[in-house]
Design a protein around this motif. Structure first.
Motif, PDB file in Angstrom:
ATOM      1  N   TYR A  49       0.802  -1.332   0.024  1.00  0.00           N
ATOM      2  CA  TYR A  49      -0.131   0.109  -0.165  1.00  0.00           C
ATOM      3  C   TYR A  49       0.895   1.096   0.101  1.00  0.00           C
ATOM      4  N   GLU A  50       1.950   1.139   0.807  1.00  0.00           N
ATOM      5  CA  GLU A  50       2.991   2.340   0.927  1.00  0.00           C
ATOM      6  C   GLU A  50       3.455   2.712  -0.563  1.00  0.00           C
ATOM      7  N   ARG A  51       3.804   1.561  -1.157  1.00  0.00           N
ATOM      8  CA  ARG A  51       4.258   1.974  -2.673  1.00  0.00           C
ATOM      9  C   ARG A  51       3.096   2.277  -3.547  1.00  0.00           C
ATOM     10  N   ARG A  52       1.989   1.800  -3.517  1.00  0.00           N
ATOM     11  CA  ARG A  52       0.928   2.393  -4.347  1.00  0.00           C
ATOM     12  C   ARG A  52       0.582   3.784  -4.003  1.00  0.00           C
ATOM     13  N   LYS A  53       0.531   4.106  -3.018  1.00  0.00           N
ATOM     14  CA  LYS A  53       0.097   5.515  -2.312  1.00  0.00           C
ATOM     15  C   LYS A  53       1.434   6.551  -2.600  1.00  0.00           C
ATOM     16  N   LYS A  54       2.508   6.037  -2.651  1.00  0.00           N
ATOM     17  CA  LYS A  54       3.849   7.014  -3.177  1.00  0.00           C
ATOM     18  C   LYS A  54       3.603   7.293  -4.540  1.00  0.00           C
ATOM     19  N   ASN A  55       3.521   6.171  -5.236  1.00  0.00           N
ATOM     20  CA  ASN A  55       3.433   6.448  -6.769  1.00  0.00           C
ATOM     21  C   ASN A  55       1.944   6.769  -7.494  1.00  0.00           C
ATOM     22  N   GLY A  56       0.846   7.311  -6.591  1.00  0.00           N
ATOM     23  CA  GLY A  56      -0.340   7.833  -6.859  1.00  0.00           C
ATOM     24  C   GLY A  56      -1.256   6.674  -7.458  1.00  0.00           C
ATOM     25  N   LYS A  57      -1.170   5.518  -7.042  1.00  0.00           N
ATOM     26  CA  LYS A  57      -1.775   4.329  -7.530  1.00  0.00           C
ATOM     27  C   LYS A  57      -2.721   3.544  -6.440  1.00  0.00           C
ATOM     28  N   ALA A  58      -2.863   4.423  -5.742  1.00  0.00           N
ATOM     29  CA  ALA A  58      -3.455   3.703  -4.357  1.00  0.00           C
ATOM     30  C   ALA A  58      -5.236   3.916  -4.373  1.00  0.00           C
ATOM     31  N   VAL A  59      -5.707   4.851  -5.250  1.00  0.00           N
ATOM     32  CA  VAL A  59      -7.106   5.119  -5.168  1.00  0.00           C
ATOM     33  C   VAL A  59      -7.913   4.340  -6.378  1.00  0.00           C
ATOM     34  N   GLN A  65      -6.516  10.991  -5.844  1.00  0.00           N
ATOM     35  CA  GLN A  65      -5.598  10.955  -4.910  1.00  0.00           C
ATOM     36  C   GLN A  65      -4.991  12.231  -4.525  1.00  0.00           C
ATOM     37  N   LYS A  66      -5.217  12.593  -3.223  1.00  0.00           N
ATOM     38  CA  LYS A  66      -4.932  13.785  -2.521  1.00  0.00           C
ATOM     39  C   LYS A  66      -3.480  13.644  -1.764  1.00  0.00           C
ATOM     40  N   PRO A  72       1.617   7.197   7.709  1.00  0.00           N
ATOM     41  CA  PRO A  72       0.154   7.295   7.565  1.00  0.00           C
ATOM     42  C   PRO A  72      -0.636   8.591   8.384  1.00  0.00           C
ATOM     43  N   ASP A  73      -1.461   9.071   7.647  1.00  0.00           N
ATOM     44  CA  ASP A  73      -2.134  10.455   7.936  1.00  0.00           C
ATOM     45  C   ASP A  73      -3.794  10.300   7.853  1.00  0.00           C
ATOM     46  N   LEU A  74      -4.189   9.230   7.411  1.00  0.00           N
ATOM     47  CA  LEU A  74      -5.432   8.909   7.241  1.00  0.00           C
ATOM     48  C   LEU A  74      -6.073   9.531   6.102  1.00  0.00           C
ATOM     49  N   THR A  75      -5.203  10.166   5.193  1.00  0.00           N
ATOM     50  CA  THR A  75      -5.707  10.855   3.947  1.00  0.00           C
ATOM     51  C   THR A  75      -5.074  10.427   2.862  1.00  0.00           C
ATOM     52  N   LEU A  76      -6.207   9.767   1.942  1.00  0.00           N
ATOM     53  CA  LEU A  76      -5.732   9.314   0.674  1.00  0.00           C
ATOM     54  C   LEU A  76      -6.339  10.411  -0.333  1.00  0.00           C
ATOM     55  N   THR A  77      -7.871  10.534  -0.278  1.00  0.00           N
ATOM     56  CA  THR A  77      -8.712  11.281  -1.467  1.00  0.00           C
ATOM     57  C   THR A  77      -9.016  12.574  -0.514  1.00  0.00           C
ATOM     58  N   GLY A  78      -8.990  12.378   0.969  1.00  0.00           N
ATOM     59  CA  GLY A  78      -9.323  13.544   1.563  1.00  0.00           C
ATOM     60  C   GLY A  78     -10.597  13.843   1.819  1.00  0.00           C
TER      61      GLY A  78
END
Length: 170
Positions: A49-59, A65-66, A72-78
């Protein structure tokens, strides 16, 4: 003689103003400090998940993706924090939270440690608990604001009785 009940009474307006400030500060505590209600860092993301989020592919498709933070900051899309807001107040206090059921379920998942298909109770990301509804610094801020309001009201009561004394601190 001053009316002590009157001096110690809080009105809806006071709690509305305080509640709106607390909501903003609570969100900031989570998103900017990136810590939970106990001032501890949130449980880490899985490596995938960390890799996907960093690369903008977690949504999921169709969402924007915001956050790209790997902390972890509990914010993906906002969206979850956009729906985290002041709800109501009365003379006894205020309430805030999430009324959107989809966003509320996301927060419940974070609170319980269930993320997507994974359930890991040791990875709870606590925003609030029954025993500690607010982070310590916000609890102190609420108490300080309530103290200041009591001082204002005692001063007002004293002046209204022609006593001419001002209270500076309790």
């Amino acid at each position: 003689m001053i009316d002590i009940k009157k001096a110690l009474r809080f009105d809806t307006k006071f709690f509305t103003q305080l509640g709106k400030i607390v909501v903003k500060k609570h969100k900031s505590h989570i998103q900017n400090k990136k810590v939970d209600v106990r001032d501890k860092g949130f449980a880490p993301y899985t490596k995938a998940y960390e890799r996907r989020k960093k690369n903008g592919k977690a949504v999921k498709s169709g969402q924007k993706q915001k956050s790209f933070s790997t902390t972890p900051d509990l914010t993906l899309t906002g969206d979850m924090f956009k729906s985290f807001k002041f709800l109501k107040s009365d003379s006894k206090g205020f309430k805030y939270g999430i009324t959107d059921s989809k966003q509320a379920n996301k927060l419940i998942g974070n609170q319980s440690g269930s993320f997507g298909k994974n359930i890991n109770r040791s990875k709870k990301r606590l925003v609030s608990t029954e025993s500690q509804p607010l982070p310590k610094d916000l609890q102190e801020m609420v108490m300080k604001e309530m103290s200041k309001q009591i001082v204002r009201q005692i001063s007002k009561e004293i002046r209204s009785k022609g006593m001419g004394v001002k209270v500076y601190e309790i």
